[in-house]
Design a protein around this motif. Structure first.
Motif, short mmCIF file in Angstrom:
data_model
loop_
_atom_site.label_atom_id
_atom_site.label_comp_id
_atom_site.label_asym_id
_atom_site.label_seq_id
_atom_site.Cartn_x
_atom_site.Cartn_y
_atom_site.Cartn_z
N ILE A 1 -13.44 32.78 8.10
CA ILE A 1 -13.43 32.55 9.80
C ILE A 1 -12.41 32.19 10.42
N GLN A 2 -12.03 31.68 9.89
CA GLN A 2 -10.29 30.74 10.78
C GLN A 2 -9.65 31.83 11.07
N LYS A 3 -9.04 32.61 10.18
CA LYS A 3 -8.26 33.41 9.51
C LYS A 3 -8.72 34.63 11.00
N LEU A 4 -10.06 34.89 10.99
CA LEU A 4 -10.91 35.85 11.83
C LEU A 4 -9.97 35.73 13.64
N CYS A 5 -10.33 34.03 13.60
CA CYS A 5 -10.74 33.63 14.74
C CYS A 5 -8.86 33.53 15.11
N ASP A 6 -8.15 33.40 14.32
CA ASP A 6 -6.31 33.36 14.93
C ASP A 6 -6.53 35.09 14.94
N ARG A 7 -7.29 35.89 14.61
CA ARG A 7 -6.52 37.73 14.43
C ARG A 7 -6.87 37.29 16.03
N VAL A 8 -7.73 37.56 16.21
CA VAL A 8 -8.61 37.45 17.25
C VAL A 8 -7.39 37.15 18.55
N ALA A 9 -7.19 35.82 18.35
CA ALA A 9 -6.28 35.00 19.78
C ALA A 9 -5.08 35.78 19.40
N GLY A 37 -20.70 30.43 15.28
CA GLY A 37 -19.92 29.91 16.56
C GLY A 37 -19.03 28.40 16.69
N ILE A 38 -19.16 27.96 16.39
CA ILE A 38 -17.61 26.81 16.07
C ILE A 38 -16.73 26.80 16.78
N GLN A 39 -16.29 27.67 15.85
CA GLN A 39 -14.99 28.59 15.54
C GLN A 39 -14.84 29.24 16.38
N ALA A 40 -15.40 30.43 16.51
CA ALA A 40 -15.30 31.44 17.20
C ALA A 40 -15.86 31.78 19.21
N MET A 41 -16.01 31.15 19.77
CA MET A 41 -17.29 31.47 20.07
C MET A 41 -15.85 31.39 21.84
N GLU A 42 -15.23 30.17 21.75
CA GLU A 42 -14.01 30.19 22.37
C GLU A 42 -13.75 31.41 22.53
N HIS A 43 -12.37 32.40 21.59
CA HIS A 43 -12.37 33.21 21.27
C HIS A 43 -12.84 34.13 22.34
N LEU A 44 -14.25 34.67 21.45
CA LEU A 44 -15.39 35.82 21.83
C LEU A 44 -15.17 35.70 23.79
N ILE A 45 -15.29 35.08 24.20
CA ILE A 45 -15.69 34.39 25.60
C ILE A 45 -14.33 35.09 26.06
N GLU A 56 -16.22 48.71 23.06
CA GLU A 56 -15.96 48.69 21.47
C GLU A 56 -16.13 47.39 21.52
N ILE A 57 -14.89 46.67 21.55
CA ILE A 57 -14.49 45.27 21.76
C ILE A 57 -15.72 44.48 22.18
N ILE A 58 -15.99 45.04 23.40
CA ILE A 58 -16.90 44.35 24.28
C ILE A 58 -17.84 43.97 23.85
N GLY A 59 -19.17 45.23 22.69
CA GLY A 59 -19.87 45.59 22.69
C GLY A 59 -20.06 44.66 21.15
N TYR A 60 -19.07 44.22 20.64
CA TYR A 60 -18.88 43.19 19.37
C TYR A 60 -18.87 41.84 19.37
N ALA A 61 -18.82 41.61 20.43
CA ALA A 61 -18.75 40.68 20.67
C ALA A 61 -19.18 40.24 21.53
N LEU A 62 -19.58 40.39 22.17
CA LEU A 62 -21.43 40.27 22.71
C LEU A 62 -22.57 40.67 21.24
N ASP A 63 -22.39 41.41 20.44
CA ASP A 63 -23.29 41.48 19.58
C ASP A 63 -23.35 39.48 19.01
N THR A 64 -22.13 39.46 18.55
CA THR A 64 -21.25 38.74 18.10
C THR A 64 -22.46 36.77 18.28
N LEU A 65 -21.92 37.20 19.64
CA LEU A 65 -22.60 35.42 20.56
C LEU A 65 -24.26 35.70 20.52
#
Length: 932
Positions: A1-9, A37-45, A56-65
């Motif tokens: 999850i941390q790696k995925l968050c780094d890739r998003v950022a 929720g703890i690690q990725a919410m800020e990156h998703l916003i 597409e990426i907006i849809g994924y981000a909204l689904d995740t939230l």
């Protein structure tokens, strides 16, 4: 999850960031919701803010939230013993998300996107936020520019998934927020939601119809502004098709039952007793006029309707008719489709007193009966009349409402006893007349025993120690019956067993269950004191107070009286009119009875502590108030009578005004006709003058040619006769002048006596009689004049015969004689016209007499007739002038004839000699008449 968050950022490629967000979405569904929720919410916003160009990426981000914030998926997976932890997790993530209000505003902007992959997850995420932190999110949306309006566009989306989820979003948005409810309503929500319900098939629709009905309830419940807007928008009329269920009522689906239940609840929201009375009344009237009430009554009497729908329909009909006389009258006329037809009220009461029926259904029927009688004195009278001896059906073919209530009152089922007692109490509510009439009701308890009164039978059952519920119901009935009815109190006290029974019940120390009965007995005894008119010597107010002091004690009595209002079931019943009880055992108090207790508890406590002197003073005050009320009633009666007289006078004035207008129109028409006759008369007079000139030009050519002396003497005699007729006509005209002068003088006298006629009606009548005498004289003179004219016509005919006999002698003067005969014909025609004018004058005099006769009725009509009479006198004067002109023409004819005789060589006397001779002849004629 941390790696995925780094890739998003940190990834610069959009594809990499999209893949990372997709992976986070997959992890958020499983048991890693907390970590994501703890690690990725800020990156998703941040993705929502920066990558809006890629849907597409907006849809994924909204689904995740949504997966992180929503509890829906977790609730399905979690065990039943962990729901609180799940709720806390979703609420905490929501609080983090909405801490920055810009996040909610950003979400509102994304919801505006038409792309399905953006709009749909955005709607679901916003709905989840509202579920977790509703008031805070509502406030953010409310202050956001066009926030609510942008969400309203979801209802117009052609994609049903988004539209349906938009309805769910608006449900959460409108919960307990009146400001948002108003905005949504004025954004045309009612129209759109009703269209969706119609498209989905009304009650036969699916869960979408249910969601729309829930949203409508949110918008309307406890919101007077929206209710008024709904009514004025004619949306109530669109509710009628919802309840057209048809004849085939078997096999109802669960969804249809749910939909119809919500539809009925929506109707009840509009007519709830807690709404302002004016708004409720207007909605009730609208439901009657559009046929909605009739449709509900059809369901009520239909067969095969599920029990819970039937119960809710009864409750709905109850509130639609409550306090609305028009709807109550209609409900009284509804008949059940049975053979023979029975009133719907009777059929419902049969269900209420039937212990086999479901408890909720019996409660609903009782509520319906209470609403039917609420502020409906006409309905109360009809129910009580079915109990009176004069109206009971002796044949026993039909069961009346009163018989059902009596049957329920004395049955073995305590619930039926209670329901019947409360129903009968509502028939007496605030109606002193019916309380007195119910005292006449006699019951046959058993064969061979004499009948007993209903009041006596109720007290007998009380003393027999029946169930608590039965005794509570009977005591409530007796308290309602005796309150504000001194005659009923006297009847109650007349039974010597009643007061000892009440004091014995109050004085005993019993358990908690019996405390309620003790309190009601104390209330009944207090009513017997407060409304006692001291007509029974042994049960006067003072003696009853002494009895309480000796056997119970005042403090103990007040304490027992307070048991009623302190009871838990009393507080529940006081909250709302509808009887709603969790079980039959809790069915103890009626809502209207709680109002009576509040009203009487204080005054009874004061009455117990009052001394005899204070009672006397109070009675004096009551007598003074009664006298004052009698005076007020008298003046009200006088005012009503004066109003009726005023209305009658107004109608009379209107009729007189219309008659006056008709008479004025008739006078105007007659004046125009008279003017036409005058014009014709003047035209004939001009033509006659021309013919006379022509005759004079021809008379110069006359010669003797051997006329004999005898024929000349005949002409002379004829001339003298014409002269006599002329004098007679002048005399008649003089008499007519004198009559007209008298009429004028009488009119002047009439004008001077009009003021006195207002105070002395008899003087006006005497003056009217004098005018009638004068009119009779005028009428006789006119008749004499018409007779003389007819004689003159005969003389003219004789003259014409004489002229024709002189033709052989005159010889060359034949043409002149022909002209003379033509002239005589014209004269005859003119005389006929004169006769018609005289007849018209007599008709006008007759109408004048009618107007004068009516002068004795009112002064205003007398004044009008005076002006008309003066007008007629002026017209008669003009007619006199015309007659004088005619006489002048005749003088010219006589002079012309005299000139002819002179030309013929016949000696003719001078005019003075002729007049003196005529005078002598008149004197001789007068002497002869006297001798005769």
């Amino acid at each position: 999850i941390q790696k995925l968050c780094d890739r998003v950022a940190s990834s610069t490629l959009l594809d990499d960031r999209r893949d990372a967000v997709r992976a986070l979405k997959s992890l958020s569904k499983a048991s890693y919701r907390l970590e994501v929720g703890i690690q990725a919410m800020e990156h998703l916003i941040h993705v929502l803010q920066t990558d809006r160009s890629d849907s597409e990426i907006i849809g994924y981000a909204l689904d995740t939230l949504y997966n992180v914030i929503s509890n829906d998926l977790e609730e399905e997976e979690q065990e039943e013993n962990l729901p609180k932890q799940v709720d806390d997790l979703g609420s905490q993530f929501t609080e983090i998300f909405i801490k920055q209000q810009e996040n909610v505003t950003l979400l509102l902007t994304l919801v505006e996107e038409f792309d399905f992959h953006v709009r749909w997850p955005g709607v679901k995420l916003l709905t989840s936020l509202l579920k977790q932190q509703g008031p805070q999110v509502q406030q953010i949306i409310l202050v956001s520019p066009m926030g609510v309006s942008r969400l309203m566009d979801l209802l117009a989306d052609s994609r049903e998934v988004i539209r349906n989820d938009g309805v769910l979003l608006l449900q959460q948005l409108t919960k307990s927020n009146a400001a948002i409810q108003k905005i949504v309503a004025f954004e045309n929500a009612f129209e759109r939601l009703l269209d969706i319900i119609t498209e989905e098939g009304n009650s036969d629709g699916g869960i979408v119809v249910e969601d729309c009905l829930l949203l409508l309830q949110n918008l309307l419940k406890n919101n007077n502004s929206n209710q008024n807007f709904f009514k004025e928008g004619s949306y109530i009329q669109r509710m009628k098709p919802w309840f057209e269920v048809g004849d085939d009522n078997c096999g109802w689906s669960a969804q249809k039952v749910t939909n119809l239940h919500l539809m009925l609840q929506l109707v009840r929201v509009l007519v709830s007793p807690t709404n302002p009375p004016g708004a409720t009344s207007s909605c009730q009237k609208a439901m009657f006029h559009c046929g909605l009430l009739q449709q509900l009554c059809t369901i009520l009497m239909a067969t095969g309707v599920p029990a819970d729908i039937l119960t809710e329909t009864i409750n709905t009909v109850s509130e639609v008719i409550r306090g609305c006389q028009m709807n109550q009258d209609y409900f009284a006329s509804v008949n059940a489709p049975s053979n023979p037809p029975r009133p719907a009220i009777v059929v419902l009461l049969m269900s209420m007193v039937n212990e086999r029926q479901p408890f909720v259904l019996r409660c609903a029927v009782l509520y319906c009966f209470q609403c039917f009688l609420y502020k409906n004195q006409k309905g109360q009278g009809e129910i009580v009349s079915t109990l009176l001896p004069s109206t009971i059906d002796a044949t026993g073919n039909s069961v009346s409402a009163g018989q059902l209530l009596c049957g329920g009152l004395f049955s073995t089922d305590s619930l039926s006893n209670w329901c019947a007692a409360v129903a009968l109490a509502h028939a007496l509510q605030e109606n002193a007349t019916l309380k007195e009439q119910l005292l006449r009701v006699q019951l046959a308890t058993s064969i061979g025993n004499p009948p007993v009164s209903l009041l006596q039978q109720c007290t007998n059952i009380l003393s027999q120690g029946s169930k608590v519920q039965t005794r509570v119901g009977l005591l409530m009935l007796l308290c309602t019956w005796l309150s504000n009815c001194s005659i009923a109190v006297t009847h109650f006290l007349h039974n010597p067993a009643n007061i000892p029974f009440l004091t014995g019940q109050i004085a005993e120390n019993l358990g908690e269950e019996e405390q309620l009965v003790q309190g009601l007995c104390a209330l009944l005894l207090g009513i017997s004191i407060y409304y006692n008119d001291n007509s029974l010597e042994n049960y006067r107010k003072e003696k009853l107070k002494q009895l309480i002091e000796k056997r119970i004690g005042r403090e103990n009595f007040i304490e027992k009286l307070g048991f009623i209002s302190k009871h838990e079931l009393y507080s529940r019943a006081a909250q709302k009119p509808q009887p709603s009880f969790s079980s039959p055992d809790h069915m103890m108090f009626d809502h209207e009875f709680t109002k009576l207790v509040k009203e009487l508890e204080g005054v009874i406590s004061k009455a117990i502590y009052k001394s005899s002197e204070e009672d006397k003073k109070e009675e004096e005050v009551k007598k003074t108030l009664e006298q004052h009320d009698n005076i007020v009633t008298h003046y009200k009666k006088v005012i009503r009578e004066q109003d009726q007289e005023l209305e009658e006078l107004k109608q009379r004035v209107n009729t007189l005004t219309s008659q006056n207008e008709q008479l004025q129109a008739t006078v105007t028409q007659q004046v125009s006709q008279i003017q036409q006759h005058k014009d014709q008369y003047n035209l004939l007079k001009v033509q006659l003058g021309k013919d006379t000139q022509h005759h004079n030009s021809h008379s110069d050519t006359f010669q003797m040619n051997g006329i004999q002396v005898e024929e000349v003497s005949k002409l002379k005699e004829e001339l003298e006769e014409w002269k006599n007729k002329h004098e007679l006509l002048q005399g008649q005209l003089r008499e007519k002048d004198s009559v007209i002068e008298k009429l004028k003088s009488s009119q002047l006298e009439l004008g001077t006596t009009e003021q006195s006629s207002q105070t002395s009606k008899s003087g006006g009548l005497e003056h009217s009689n004098e005018l009638q005498k004068e009119l009779e004289m005028l009428r006789t003179q006119v008749q004499l004049q018409s007779a003389e004219i007819s004689k003159l016509q005969l003389e003219n005919q004789k003259l014409q015969v004489t002229n024709t006999s002189a033709d052989p002698v005159l010889g060359d003067s034949g043409a002149a004689a022909a002209n003379s005969s033509e002239l005589e014909g014209r004269l005859q025609q003119e005389i006929k016209e004169l006769k018609s004018e005289v007849k018209a004058l007599s008709e006008e005099k007759e109408s004048l007499k009618q107007h004068l006769d009516s002068s004795s009725s009112t002064v205003a009509i007398l004044q009008d007739e005076k002006s008309k009479l003066q007008q007629e006198v002026a017209e008669s004067k003009k007619e006199q002038d015309d007659l004088l002109v005619l006489l002048a023409d005749q003088d010219q004819k006589l002079s012309a004839l005299k000139i002819k005789l002179k030309d013929l060589g016949v000696p003719v006397e001078d005019e003075d000699d002729i007049e003196s001779g005529d005078q002598g002849d008149e004197d001789e004629d007068g002497d002869e008449e006297e001798q005769d």
